[in-house]
Enzyme design. Sequence first.
Site, PDB file in Angstrom:
ATOM      1  N   TYR A   1     -33.507   1.389   8.374  1.00  0.00           N
ATOM      2  CA  TYR A   1     -34.511   0.354   8.627  1.00  0.00           C
ATOM      3  C   TYR A   1     -34.840  -0.326   7.312  1.00  0.00           C
ATOM      4  O   TYR A   1     -35.117   0.351   6.307  1.00  0.00           O
ATOM      5  CB  TYR A   1     -35.776   0.988   9.215  1.00  0.00           C
ATOM      6  CG  TYR A   1     -36.896  -0.006   9.484  1.00  0.00           C
ATOM      7  CD1 TYR A   1     -36.768  -0.979  10.470  1.00  0.00           C
ATOM      8  CD2 TYR A   1     -38.089   0.043   8.756  1.00  0.00           C
ATOM      9  CE1 TYR A   1     -37.788  -1.880  10.722  1.00  0.00           C
ATOM     10  CE2 TYR A   1     -39.115  -0.849   9.011  1.00  0.00           C
ATOM     11  CZ  TYR A   1     -38.966  -1.818   9.987  1.00  0.00           C
ATOM     12  OH  TYR A   1     -39.990  -2.707  10.233  1.00  0.00           O
TER      13      TYR A   1
ATOM     14  N   ASP B   1     -32.028  -0.065  -1.039  1.00  0.00           N
ATOM     15  CA  ASP B   1     -33.392  -0.222  -0.516  1.00  0.00           C
ATOM     16  C   ASP B   1     -34.176   1.044  -0.846  1.00  0.00           C
ATOM     17  O   ASP B   1     -34.105   2.042  -0.134  1.00  0.00           O
ATOM     18  CB  ASP B   1     -33.339  -0.472   1.000  1.00  0.00           C
ATOM     19  CG  ASP B   1     -34.741  -0.680   1.571  1.00  0.00           C
ATOM     20  OD1 ASP B   1     -35.723  -0.469   0.833  1.00  0.00           O
ATOM     21  OD2 ASP B   1     -34.839  -1.054   2.756  1.00  0.00           O
TER      22      ASP B   1
ATOM     23  N   LYS C   1     -44.188   0.253  -0.745  1.00  0.00           N
ATOM     24  CA  LYS C   1     -44.953   1.497  -0.591  1.00  0.00           C
ATOM     25  C   LYS C   1     -45.633   1.937  -1.901  1.00  0.00           C
ATOM     26  O   LYS C   1     -46.641   1.353  -2.263  1.00  0.00           O
ATOM     27  CB  LYS C   1     -44.063   2.577   0.009  1.00  0.00           C
ATOM     28  CG  LYS C   1     -43.556   2.137   1.422  1.00  0.00           C
ATOM     29  CD  LYS C   1     -42.963   3.259   2.210  1.00  0.00           C
ATOM     30  CE  LYS C   1     -42.283   2.776   3.485  1.00  0.00           C
ATOM     31  NZ  LYS C   1     -43.101   2.814   4.687  1.00  0.00           N
TER      32      LYS C   1
HETATM   33  N1  PLP Z   1     -37.239  -0.588   3.778  1.00  0.00           N
HETATM   34  C1  PLP Z   1     -37.449   0.716   4.019  1.00  0.00           C
HETATM   35  C2  PLP Z   1     -36.460   1.734   3.530  1.00  0.00           C
HETATM   36  C3  PLP Z   1     -38.587   1.121   4.710  1.00  0.00           C
HETATM   37  O1  PLP Z   1     -38.774   2.427   4.952  1.00  0.00           O
HETATM   38  C4  PLP Z   1     -39.500   0.142   5.156  1.00  0.00           C
HETATM   39  C5  PLP Z   1     -40.697   0.539   5.921  1.00  0.00           C
HETATM   40  O2  PLP Z   1     -40.889   1.637   6.331  1.00  0.00           O
HETATM   41  C6  PLP Z   1     -39.239  -1.204   4.877  1.00  0.00           C
HETATM   42  C7  PLP Z   1     -38.102  -1.542   4.179  1.00  0.00           C
HETATM   43  C8  PLP Z   1     -40.188  -2.260   5.323  1.00  0.00           C
HETATM   44  O3  PLP Z   1     -41.361  -2.229   4.570  1.00  0.00           O
HETATM   45  P1  PLP Z   1     -42.718  -2.823   5.154  1.00  0.00           P
HETATM   46  O4  PLP Z   1     -43.133  -1.966   6.290  1.00  0.00           O
HETATM   47  O5  PLP Z   1     -43.649  -2.779   3.981  1.00  0.00           O
HETATM   48  O6  PLP Z   1     -42.421  -4.228   5.576  1.00  0.00           O
END
Ligand code: PLP
Length: 443
Positions: free
Chosen positions: A149, A244, A272
């Site tokens: 994700y 990511d 985060k």
């Molecule tokens: N990338 C990863 C690996 C994530 O775990 C998340 C959210 O859990 C995101 C991107 C998206 O971040 P946000 O919820 O701040 O939009």
Amino acid sequence: MSVVTERYSRSQADYAAAREVIPGGVNSPVRAFRGVGGTPIFFERGQGAYVWDVDGNRYIDYVLSWGPLLLGHAHPAVVEAITLQAQRGTSFGAPTELETELARLVIELVPSIEQIRFVNSGTEATMSALRLARAATGRRLIVKFNGCYHGHADMLLVQAGSGVATLGLPDSPGVPPSVAAETITIEYNDLDAAAALFANRGAEIAAVIVEPIAANMGFVLPKPGFLSGLRELTQAHGAIFILDEVMTGFRVAAGGAQALWGLDPDLTCLGKVIGGGLPVGAYAGKRQFMQLVAPAGPMYQAGTLSGNPLAMTAGLTTLRTAFGGDASAFQQAVTRTARLADGLRMLGERYRIPVQVGNVGTMFGCYFLRQEGNQITSYAEAKAYADPQRYARFFWAMADQGIYLAPSQFEAGFLSTAHSDADIDETLAAAEVAFAGLVSSAE
Ligand code: PLP
């Protein structure tokens, strides 16, 4: 699922009220508890490792706002920094010194990063990093991995794990097929498939984006050579390698998974922890690419609240406290995470309940497996082997004893520097009761 409804009566009333005015009663789908049944717990306050719900129940919190709260809830230094900044102004829409300070600190901590642009969420970070990759290469195709994700931008909401896995949804309606068609998905850990794809279409691929730990389909570690293999493939074919680290950044190590495992991505996405509990994301990486971002270069990306001073100061204080000098509290949290994971593994063995427990740094995950011998290394295996009913029973048995876990087994768990050995003892004691309950309910 939980039968102790009295315990959650005000949460249940709050949920009914919320559903009238908010779709599904929540502002992010997994909060609705579809993965574990029952109704969501509404929280009122948090302090350190603990949260209290609106019914006055206290929990040891292993969700920590889905990762950001590395220092735990309402850490005094973070609260003080936010309060001071709020008194000076909450947003200027103009540069502040705080942004440069946080940028410098991140560059110091994360080996591959030379420049960084702050945004407001992980979604914005990945979306912008992909635009940058396309701008840099002049190519269109994106490669992502099933069950990873990366936020909810159209081109990334393809085989996206997490919320969609919990809800059992196919990919979202509203994503135009033409957009989805430009994202090619492969099973996580399948380097051969990636190599075959590059052999066929390498000249069309703008970027590979990957979670260094697939922690939105539970907790799946990369096989040895998988991530470095992707790095080599992208390099050989002139594609951008995007790591990511929205979840793993400052969580598995000060420098993220890339520092832990010696990876050198072109671009990194962060979120985060970098906002210390306030909304921040960032995309960052090699100067040659970051210099393409407006106004230094032609790739447009902007934000009214980007680099917001409250968020910058919360992030700076969090990172300075955790890694600024004495990182022993972080190391202790790593050790306690391992203790918790080992304890869960042992309980699985003792009660003959097949579990797959993983942990790296201050992150962990626990799958309840359908059968002994099942091993999950991909999204296909996660869907086939993870037993959602068993996890749901475990989740509620823990919640009823004051332990708050992610309300879906397709999500990772987190520790903070505020979690003590006594908290781990209390958690494992509760887990023993929960495992024993799973055995007797199976009989
Ligand atoms: N990338 C990863 C690996 C994530 O775990 C998340 C959210 O859990 C995101 C991107 C998206 O971040 P946000 O919820 O701040 O939009």
